[in-house]
Design a protein around this motif. Structure first.
Motif, PDB file in Angstrom:
ATOM      1  N   ASP A  26       0.861  -1.258  -0.140  1.00  0.00           N
ATOM      2  CA  ASP A  26      -0.098   0.024   0.011  1.00  0.00           C
ATOM      3  C   ASP A  26       0.809   1.207   0.020  1.00  0.00           C
ATOM      4  N   GLU A  27       2.127   0.977  -0.074  1.00  0.00           N
ATOM      5  CA  GLU A  27       2.880   2.320  -0.503  1.00  0.00           C
ATOM      6  C   GLU A  27       4.230   1.748  -0.982  1.00  0.00           C
ATOM      7  N   THR A  28       4.904   2.803  -1.685  1.00  0.00           N
ATOM      8  CA  THR A  28       6.150   2.543  -2.425  1.00  0.00           C
ATOM      9  C   THR A  28       7.351   2.075  -1.725  1.00  0.00           C
ATOM     10  N   LEU A  29       8.033   1.269  -2.175  1.00  0.00           N
ATOM     11  CA  LEU A  29       9.260   1.044  -1.490  1.00  0.00           C
ATOM     12  C   LEU A  29      10.619   1.130  -2.212  1.00  0.00           C
ATOM     13  N   ARG A  30      11.564   1.850  -1.876  1.00  0.00           N
ATOM     14  CA  ARG A  30      12.643   2.042  -2.467  1.00  0.00           C
ATOM     15  C   ARG A  30      14.033   1.269  -1.963  1.00  0.00           C
ATOM     16  N   ALA A  31      15.233   1.507  -2.632  1.00  0.00           N
ATOM     17  CA  ALA A  31      16.106   0.667  -2.307  1.00  0.00           C
ATOM     18  C   ALA A  31      16.612   0.738  -1.101  1.00  0.00           C
ATOM     19  N   PRO A  94       6.277   0.135  -6.597  1.00  0.00           N
ATOM     20  CA  PRO A  94       5.377   0.962  -6.629  1.00  0.00           C
ATOM     21  C   PRO A  94       4.191   0.351  -5.701  1.00  0.00           C
ATOM     22  N   ALA A  95       3.535   1.465  -4.992  1.00  0.00           N
ATOM     23  CA  ALA A  95       2.522   1.054  -4.066  1.00  0.00           C
ATOM     24  C   ALA A  95       1.299   0.299  -5.125  1.00  0.00           C
ATOM     25  N   GLY A  96       0.658  -0.586  -4.571  1.00  0.00           N
ATOM     26  CA  GLY A  96      -0.397  -1.206  -5.300  1.00  0.00           C
ATOM     27  C   GLY A  96      -0.122  -2.440  -6.012  1.00  0.00           C
ATOM     28  N   GLU A  97       1.444  -2.435  -6.278  1.00  0.00           N
ATOM     29  CA  GLU A  97       2.262  -3.483  -7.085  1.00  0.00           C
ATOM     30  C   GLU A  97       2.190  -4.800  -6.205  1.00  0.00           C
ATOM     31  N   THR A  98       2.248  -6.159  -6.974  1.00  0.00           N
ATOM     32  CA  THR A  98       2.441  -7.106  -6.018  1.00  0.00           C
ATOM     33  C   THR A  98       3.611  -7.875  -6.610  1.00  0.00           C
ATOM     34  N   LEU A  99       4.249  -8.467  -5.272  1.00  0.00           N
ATOM     35  CA  LEU A  99       5.663  -9.129  -5.318  1.00  0.00           C
ATOM     36  C   LEU A  99       5.110 -10.523  -4.982  1.00  0.00           C
ATOM     37  N   ARG A 131      10.760  -0.026   5.918  1.00  0.00           N
ATOM     38  CA  ARG A 131      10.937   0.962   4.665  1.00  0.00           C
ATOM     39  C   ARG A 131      12.304   1.500   4.739  1.00  0.00           C
ATOM     40  N   ASP A 132      12.954   1.690   5.956  1.00  0.00           N
ATOM     41  CA  ASP A 132      14.238   2.190   5.582  1.00  0.00           C
ATOM     42  C   ASP A 132      15.350   1.070   5.904  1.00  0.00           C
ATOM     43  N   GLY A 133      15.026   0.130   6.144  1.00  0.00           N
ATOM     44  CA  GLY A 133      16.015  -0.917   6.275  1.00  0.00           C
ATOM     45  C   GLY A 133      16.385  -1.362   7.561  1.00  0.00           C
ATOM     46  N   GLU A 134      15.902  -0.473   8.680  1.00  0.00           N
ATOM     47  CA  GLU A 134      16.516  -0.425   9.811  1.00  0.00           C
ATOM     48  C   GLU A 134      15.459  -0.740  10.924  1.00  0.00           C
ATOM     49  N   ASN A 135      14.516   0.367  10.957  1.00  0.00           N
ATOM     50  CA  ASN A 135      13.825   0.284  12.084  1.00  0.00           C
ATOM     51  C   ASN A 135      12.435   0.721  11.668  1.00  0.00           C
ATOM     52  N   ASP A 136      11.991   1.093  10.690  1.00  0.00           N
ATOM     53  CA  ASP A 136      10.703   1.610  10.414  1.00  0.00           C
ATOM     54  C   ASP A 136       9.800   0.537   9.794  1.00  0.00           C
ATOM     55  N   TRP A 137       9.375  -0.305  10.830  1.00  0.00           N
ATOM     56  CA  TRP A 137       8.590  -1.480  10.358  1.00  0.00           C
ATOM     57  C   TRP A 137       6.991  -1.192  10.421  1.00  0.00           C
ATOM     58  N   SER A 138       6.366  -1.757   9.487  1.00  0.00           N
ATOM     59  CA  SER A 138       4.946  -2.205   9.365  1.00  0.00           C
ATOM     60  C   SER A 138       4.639  -3.612   9.231  1.00  0.00           C
TER      61      SER A 138
END
Length: 592
Positions: A26-31, A94-99, A131-138
């Motif tokens: 439900d949100e964009t993920l980046r490198a 991108p948000a909404g895309e499936t992995l 999201r940030d690869g460290e502590n920002d978990w959903s």
């Protein structure tokens, strides 16, 4: 975010399978972002890999961006800290895309992905995104993640147990567990089996219903010697022998076996308290049990569920339960100790915050900082409770020994045998009785096995053997505090030990220089290797049977009372690795 599963919803233990886990964002993920499909840390499912497409446990990822496999064994938050970690090395999702994550992708020859080797009602991969690869978990709540049922594989043996082995109520209570190669209740199994006495005389049949174990009460054979039974299928392909049964060797008391140290799925274990008590009673054939989950992972609602399950499973005379919790203190605050209550009620006493772990589901109600065991004992004053030190994730701290509430020490568990801690306790003059347990995390209360790919628990569970007047909480409780117990590493051998006619656990007063007789008797759950007599932490006597087929054995030696107290106890070794430790008998001079 959403997690969906495409694949078999029931798997056999250690089965190769193929499936797809579909992740919708439900949100964009980046490198640098991390996507975790975490399982509980005790699971031994296959180690995911992306380098060998024709080998087991190969996974492939379909979706935007370039994904790499992260650390499989350190990918989340306790207890969801083992599974599949994917790192977005470059690009974005991108948000909404499936992995789509394909487990056991067979398109290039992989035979599949390995399921864990122990049964579980609701195995899950839990979705966490950083999201940030460290502590920002959903994190997706566990009950929003698809569940898979894992059942036992094909039967390779039958395991028989006689519960209440010395109680002559006219019935022989037989439990038969069809067992797969990994110690689970087998899925594919025969429908019934024949029960035979030692002399191969058939005495009955037992039905083996689909999905669980067989249980039957037969007329108790009128025999004067200790006996065993054998269970076998009609074609003879599967068979197994039982523990011995007979008349109690300790006048006025009956012998009962139990296991009182087990984690549940409410913490970092497996399955519900209800399921664990059912397993203990029917599959393991125990006489008494306790589910004692880690305090720092329990909520108030979890505690209510444990209390309800413990209350409802309790049936005096048939199967006794104790309300318990594992107080998981830091070493300097007391270490690991289990707390048990005599009654159906008792407070949930927290050791600290979430055990020092990062967690996705911290329990509410914990204390702000660590507190020590003496504070907790003081808090519980006025209640009927017992504290049993043990060694697991943290070693118990003997500096916190309190003779008023600590009658017992757990010398063996699925971790290993802690002879070193027992030695330290007797050197320090601590009057412990010895018991065995498991610290089981895999849903097999009373019959826990090492898994196919062992990571944490390399031993079979231990057991508590108790001489009590009857199978009730009150009678067992009296026996605990009298230290009329012995420990085994799972073997159900019968053992007595006496000094001057006083049974194990006793305090014996003797004038220095007096000669006392120490005697023992054992009926083994196997064959004899040797019996050892210990004085404190020193071996003072070794006994061997005559020949190679000794299943019943007794012996004695003389002791000389000293000017200071000494602890004497017996260690029994079977040829198959089975072991037992009697509770010490303390011999001390008269008080001045």
């Amino acid at each position: 975010m959403r997690l969906e599963y495409e694949g078999p919803t029931t798997l056999k233990a250690n089965q190769l399978f193929a499936s797809v886990l579909r992740i919708t964002l439900d949100e964009t993920l980046r490198a640098g972002a991390r996507v975790v499909l975490a399982a509980r840390h005790v699971s031994d499912h296959g180690n995911p890999q992306m380098n060998s497409p024709a080998a087991e446990n190969f996974i492939s990822v379909t979706g935007s961006g370039n994904w790499e496999l992260g650390q499989a064994n350190d990918c989340g938050r306790h207890p969801w800290n083992r599974g599949i970690e994917l790192i977005l090395a470059s690009g974005c999702l991108p948000a909404g895309e499936t992995l789509m994550v394909a487990l056991g992708d067979g398109s290039q020859g992989s035979p599949g992905y390995r399921s864990q080797s122990f049964a579980e009602t609701s195995f899950r991969f839990r979705l966490g995104i950083c999201r940030d690869g460290e502590n920002d978990w959903s994190v997706l709540p566990a009950d929003h993640c698809p569940q898979i049922r894992i059942v036992g594989n094909q039967a390779v043996s039958l395991k028989a147990c006689v519960s209440r082995p010395t109680r002559n109520d006219g019935k022989l209570h037989v439990h038969v567990k069809p067992e797969d190669a990994y110690g689970n209740i087998a899925g594919d199994r025969p429908q019934e089996a024949t029960i035979l006495l030692d002399d191969h005389v058939p005495i009955g049949r037992v039905a083996l219903p689909p999905g669980y174990c067989g249980e039957v009460a037969l007329a108790r054979p009128e025999v004067s010697t200790w006996q065993r039974i054998t269970v076998t299928t009609d074609d003879g392909r599967l068979m197994g022998g039982s523990n011995p049964f007979g008349s109690s060797p300790l006048e006025g008391y009956e012998l009962f076996f139990g296991e009182i140290h087990c984690q549940s799925g409410l913490c970092d274990g497996t399955n519900s308290p209800d399921e664990l008590y059912r397993y203990a009673r029917e599959a393991a054939g125990l006489d008494f049990a306790s589910v004692s989950s880690h305090d720092f992972e329990l909520t108030a609602d979890d505690w209510q569920e444990i209390k309800k399950a413990t209350r409802e499973a309790h049936e005096p005379g048939t199967f006794v339960t104790f309300l318990g919790v594992e107080w998981s203190g830091k070493p300097g605050a007391g270490g690991d100790n289990n707390i048990y209550f005599l009654d159906d009620d008792g407070p949930l006493v927290y050791s600290a915050h979430y055990g020092g772990y990062d967690a996705w589901d911290p329990a509410e109600g914990q204390v702000a900082g660590s507190r020590d065991l003496s504070e907790v004992i003081q808090q519980l004053e006025g209640r009927k409770f017992m504290v049993v030190p043990h060694c697991g994730g943290r070693r118990c701290n003997l500096d916190f020994y309190d003779a008023r509430v600590m009658p017992l020490f757990e010398i063996h568990s699925c971790h290993r045998t802690y002879q070193d801690v027992a030695d330290e306790s007797v050197r320090r003059g601590i009057r412990f009785g010895f018991i065995g347990g498991s610290d089981d995390h895999r849903g097999a209360l009373g019959d826990s096995h090492p898994t196919a790919r062992e990571r944490f628990f390399s031993s079979h569970n231990g057991l508590v053997a108790v001489y009590a007047k009857e199978l009730t909480r009150e009678s067992l409780w009296e026996a605990f505090f009298a230290r009329r117990t012995y420990a085994t590493n799972g073997a159900r051998m019968v053992l007595t030990a006496e000094v001057g006619g006083h049974p194990m656990g006793s305090d014996v007063v003797a004038v220095p220089g007096a000669t006392l007789k120490m005697s023992f008797w054992t009926c083994l759950d196997g064959l004899l290797d040797r019996v050892e007599i210990m004085r404190d932490d020193v071996l003072v006597g070794t006994f061997y049977g005559q020949g190679n087929q000794v299943s019943e054995f007794s012996g004695a030696m003389e002791l000389q009372a000293a000017t200071e107290p000494h602890a004497y106890y017996v260690r029994v070794f079977q040829t198959d690795g089975g072991r037992a430790w009697s509770s010490p008998i303390w011999v001390a001079p008269p008080a001045k």
